[in-house]
Scaffold this active site. Structure first.
Site, short mmCIF file in Angstrom:
data_model
loop_
_atom_site.label_atom_id
_atom_site.label_comp_id
_atom_site.label_asym_id
_atom_site.label_seq_id
_atom_site.Cartn_x
_atom_site.Cartn_y
_atom_site.Cartn_z
N GLY A 227 60.82 -33.45 -38.48
CA GLY A 227 59.63 -32.62 -38.37
C GLY A 227 59.37 -32.21 -36.94
O GLY A 227 60.28 -32.14 -36.10
N SER A 228 58.11 -31.95 -36.65
CA SER A 228 57.72 -31.41 -35.35
C SER A 228 57.44 -32.51 -34.34
O SER A 228 57.22 -33.68 -34.70
CB SER A 228 56.46 -30.55 -35.51
OG SER A 228 55.34 -31.38 -35.83
N GLU A 249 63.99 -36.96 -35.95
CA GLU A 249 64.75 -35.73 -35.74
C GLU A 249 63.75 -34.59 -35.64
O GLU A 249 63.11 -34.22 -36.63
CB GLU A 249 65.73 -35.47 -36.89
CG GLU A 249 66.64 -34.28 -36.61
CD GLU A 249 67.12 -33.56 -37.85
OE1 GLU A 249 67.18 -32.31 -37.81
OE2 GLU A 249 67.41 -34.23 -38.85
N CYS A 285 65.74 -26.58 -37.41
CA CYS A 285 65.43 -27.28 -36.17
C CYS A 285 66.45 -27.01 -35.08
O CYS A 285 66.13 -27.00 -33.89
CB CYS A 285 65.30 -28.78 -36.42
SG CYS A 285 66.70 -29.50 -37.30
#
Length: 480
Positions: A227-228, A249, A285
Site C-alpha cells: 500500500g501507500s 511493500e 507501485c
C-alpha cells in the site's frame, strides 16, 4: 441489481456485526454495482479469534497435508478464473485482457508454487559443535498473520500474502482495500469449504474502523502491507506497542533509463505500455513514471512514445479491445488530475495527453467514469513535484541526460527505491547500473517482469512475501 457480499470469518460467511455496508463503485461508469460489509472492531475481534483458534491444528499438519490444501486452492482459482477476472475488472477497472490472461493464471500458479514450498518452511539446520554437543534449528510459523492489500491488484496481493503464509503454517486474515474488495470477498466464499474453518479469514471495511483494530489486536503476530507510505506509517504507529514484525511493500517513482545504444524498438514500448500506460492506467507501485533518456536518442524516443500513446485505447474494461482502463475511484482520480494542473504550473512541458474525465473517453456510457488519458511531461528539473511524488496514474515525466553518472544521479534522486528499468546493449553498463541503482529490483531490457518477491529501499518499504519470510528460526543446543 446490486449484490451484497459477506466476510469470511471462522469458515462462515457473515455480514458486518452491526449490519453496515459500503458501496462498491464501477470506476468506468461511476455507478454502484455491489455492496460490501462495513466491518468494525467486533468483526476484527471475531476474525482474530477465529484465526488464533485455528492456528494450532493448522501449524501441526504435516507439510504434505498443507500442500494438498493449497493445491486445492489453486484448482478452485483455475476453475473460477473467468468469474474472478470479471469481478476484478468491474471492481477496479483493470482490463479483462489483463485480469483473465495474466493475473488469474499467474495466481493459480502461485498457489501451486506455495504448495511445493511447504517443505522448505519446516527445514532447519544442524551444526556439529564437537563429540558431545549438537546445534540445531527449526523454522516455525509466526502464528496469525494479517495481510493488508491494495485496490490496484487485489487477487494477486491476496494470493501472495495468503499462500506463502499458509504454506509456512500460519493462519491468515486478509483486509482488502475498500475501493476494490469484491473479488477478494468472492475468493473467500470459494475457499470457505476448501480450507479448515478459521485458517483463512477475509474482512472488508474502512481502515480506521476495522483495519486499525486488526493491526492492534494482540492475536495478530505479523503484518504484511502492500500500500501507500501513509498507510505504512499508520500501521507502524499502531503496531508499535506490540512490536509486531512488519513487511511493507510501498510506493515508487521508478526510473526507466534509456541509453543511446538501446534497442529502441524494444525500449519504446518498454517505457510506455509496459511500464506506465498499462491496463490499469499506471496504477502500479513500480510504474516507470520517470523516463530518463540519453540526449542522442531523446527526440526519437519522444516521437516513438507519442506514437505508441496514440494507439492506447480507453474504453469499457470488459471489452477485449480496451488497452487501458480507468482510475479506481473518485478520490484517486482527483489526486491524479491535480498533477495535470500542477505540472505546467511548475514549468514542465506537456508532450502529449493531459485530458481527463469525459474529455478522455469517447463512449457516452462511460463519461461519468474516472478517466485519464496517457500523459507525458518533459523537464530538465528532477526536483519538480511531478518528478518526486508518486502520482499513481498514467502520467510520466521525461528527463534528458548525457552521461551514465548523470543518469545514476537522476535515478537515485528520489525518496523511493522500489524498481528501475535500464535499456542498453552494453553488458558493462547494465552491470554497473544494476550495482549502483538504489532500488530493490532492476530490470534490464524489460520492465514489469516480476519473477522474485518485490522488496524496496527508502520510502518503498522493506520485507517481502515468501514462505521463509513467514517463518522464524528457533535455535537449540543439545549436550549429548
Amino acid at each position: 441489481m446490486t449484490r451484497d457480499y459477506r466476510n469470511l470469518i471462522g469458515g462462515e460467511l457473515r455480514a458486518a456485526a452491526d449490519g453496515g455496508l459500503l458501496d462498491s463503485v464501477d470506476p468506468s461508469t461511476g455507478a454502484v454495482w455491489a455492496r460490501i460489509p462495513r466491518s468494525g472492531p467486533a468483526d476484527a475481534e471475531a476474525a482474530a479469534a477465529a484465526a488464533r483458534a485455528a492456528f494450532p491444528a493448522w501449524s501441526d499438519l504435516p507439510a504434505a497435508v498443507r500442500a494438498h490444501h493449497l493445491r486445492k486452492v489453486a484448482s478452485v482459482i483455475g476453475e473460477h478464473a473467468r468469474e474472478l477476472a470479471e469481478l476484478e475488472t468491474r471492481d477496479n477497472g483493470r482490463t479483462i485482457t489483463e485480469t483473465s490472461r495474466r493475473d488469474l493464471p499467474a495466481m493459480a500458479y502461485l498457489w501451486g508454487n506455495a504448495a511445493a514450498e511447504c517443505t522448505a518452511a519446516v527445514q532447519g539446520r544442524t551444526v556439529d559443535f564437537g563429540p558431545g554437543s549438537l546445534g540445531l534449528t527449526r523454522r516455525e510459523p509466526y502464528g496469525v498473520t494479517l495481510g493488508v492489500i491494495p485496490w490496484n491488484s487485489p487477487i494477486s496481493t491476496f494470493s501472495a500474502k495468503a499462500a506463502f503464509a499458509l504454506a509456512a503454517g500460519n493462519t491468515v486474515i486478509i483486509k482488502p482495500a475498500e475501493q476494490a474488495t469484491v473479488s477478494s470477498l468472492r475468493l473467500g466464499e470459494l475457499l470457505a469449504d476448501v480450507l479448515p474453518p478459521g485458517v483463512l479469514n477475509v474482512v472488508s471495511g474502512l481502515g480506521e474502523e476495522v483495519g486499525d483494530p486488526l493491526v492492534r489486536s494482540p492475536e495478530v503476530d505479523k503484518i504484511s502491507l502492500t500500500g501507500s507510505v501513509g498507510t505504512a506509517r499508520a500501521i507502524t504507529r499502531a503496531s508499535a506497542d506490540s512490536l509486531k514484525p512488519l513487511a511493507l511493500e510501498l510506493g515508487g517513482k521508478s526510473p526507466n533509463i534509456v541509453f543511446a545504444d538501446a534497442d529502441l524498438d524494444r525500449a519504446a514500448p518498454g517505457v510506455t505500455t509496459q511500464a506506465i500506460y498499462t491496463a490499469n492506467a499506471g496504477q502500479i507501485c513500480y510504474g516507470g513514471s520517470r523516463v530518463l533518456i540519453q540526449r542522442p536518442v531523446y527526440d526519437e524516443m519522444i516521437d516513438r512514445m507519442t506514437e505508441i500513446a496514440r494507439g492506447v485505447r480507453l474504453g469499457a474494461p470488459s471489452s477485449p479491445d480496451t488497452t487501458m482502463g480507468p482510475i479506481v475511484s473518485r478520490d484517486q482520480f482527483d489526486h491524479v488530475t491535480s498533477y495535470l494542473d500542477l505540472a505546467p504550473e511548475e514549468g514542465a512541458d506537456l508532450v502529449f495527453g493531459g485530458r481527463s474525465g469525459p474529455d478522455a473517453v469517447e463512449d457516452e456510457a462511460l463519461r461519468n467514469g474516472f478517466w485519464v488519458e496517457p500523459t507525458l511531461y518533459a523537464t530538465t528539473d528532477n526536483s519538480l513535484r511531478v518528478c518526486q511524488e508518486e502520482i499513481f496514474g498514467p502520467v510520466a515525466v521525461a528527463l534528458p541526460f548525457d552521461t551514465e553518472d548523470e543518469a545514476l544521479a537522476l535515478a537515485n534522486d528520489s525518496p523511493y527505491g522500489l524498481a528501475a528499468g535500464v535499456w542498453t546493449r552494453n553488458l558493462a553498463t547494465a552491470h554497473r547500473m544494476f550495482r549502483h541503482l538504489r532500488t530493490g529490483t532492476v530490470w534490464v531490457n524489460t520492465f514489469r517482469k516480476v519473477m522474485f518477491p518485490l522488496e524496496g529501499v527508502k520510502n518503498s518499504g522493506y520485507g517481502h512475501d515468501s514462505v521463509l519470510a513467514y517463518t522464524r528460526e528457533k535455535a537449540g543446543i543439545i549436550e549429548i
